[in-house]
Design an enzyme around this catalytic site. Structure first.
Site: not given
Ligand code: PGA
Length: 261
Positions: A9, A11, A98, A100, A170, A176, A215
């Protein structure tokens, strides 16, 4: 036997040129692996990435996903992209709900359910994201939150398509932040999700793949992916570089010596 599925992903990252360069890098590092590979570029780079994948000989090997979609097929929805548009540009998957999208753009599980209906009827496979916040975990409400997100987001799922569905667990506090759920914490949540899915999908729940996200890196992927209910990963930061993304993919292939490279 569920085929592991590792998805990138990106983003709001990568221009068309950067997406094309990633495809070339992936061709160099990917190798053979029984893992299903998906990449979700931003909308503006989908077309360029699709062309670059074909040029690199990877179009049958790597599937493309949208990071979001609108529930309506067309109309006066400024700034939005529809299911037929994603299919047209070569997408096979779409990421829905997601954290976000949920936190920054007010997307409820009801909205996710509408998008899932549209995606499935338009021929896209969905990766539906769920996960608790740190506060919810500290309040010991993790399972309650996951149950509600699953029930509401999947309320109108197409019962003929359960085996195609992918769920991404998640934990919001792990996205992140560099802080990953331990393999035990992740497995406990995945086992709960699988049990909840059996109430919704019956026997087909054993075919639904559940990814872990938050992460995930080459260093921690193998431990997570070895757990019985962790069927893959949704990777943000570590998916931006083809070498580290490939290392995570190899971590999902039992016996692959490149996993630790
Ligand atoms: P990250 O993001 O691996 O940077 O923690 C995962 C995601 O948001 O799908």
């Amino acid at each position: 036997m569920r085929t592991p599925i590792i998805a990138a992903n990106w983003k709001m990252q990568k221009t068309t040129g950067e997406a094309a360069a990633f495809a070339e890098g992936l061709a160099e590092h990917l190798g053979d692996s029984p893992v299903e590979v998906v990449v979700a570029p931003p909308f503006t780079a989908l077309g360029a990435f699709a062309s670059a994948l074909s040029a690199a000989g990877l179009d049958g090997r790597v599937s493309i996903a949208g990071q979001n979609v609108h529930a309506e097929p067309a109309g006066a929805f400024t700034g939005e992209v529809s299911v037929p548009m994603l299919v047209d540009v070569g997408c096979r998957y779409v990421i829905l709900g997601h954290s976000e999208r949920r936190a920054l753009f007010g997307e409820s599980s009801g909205v996710v359910a509408d998008k899932l209906r549209a995606a499935q009827s338009g021929g896209l496979r969905a990766i539906v994201c769920i996960g608790e916040t740190l506060q919810e975990r500290e309040d010991e409400r993790t399972f309650e939150v996951l149950a509600a997100q699953l029930d509401e987001s999947l309320a109108s799922a197409d019962s003929r398509r359960w085996p195609e569905l992918v769920i991404a667990y998640e934990p919001v506090w792990a996205i992140g932040t560099g802080r990953t759920a331990s393999p035990e914490e992740a497995q406990a949540a995945h086992a709960f999700v699988r049990e909840r899915l059996s109430g919704l999908a019956g026997a087909a729940s054993t075919e639904i793949r559940i990814q872990y996200g938050g992460s995930v890196k080459p260093e921690n992927a193998a431990d997570l992916l070895a757990r019985p209910d962790i069927d893959g990963a949704l990777v943000g930061g570590a998916s931006l570089d083809p070498k580290s993304f490939s290392a995570i993919i190899h971590s999902g292939s039992p016996g692959d010596s490149r996993a630790a490279e």
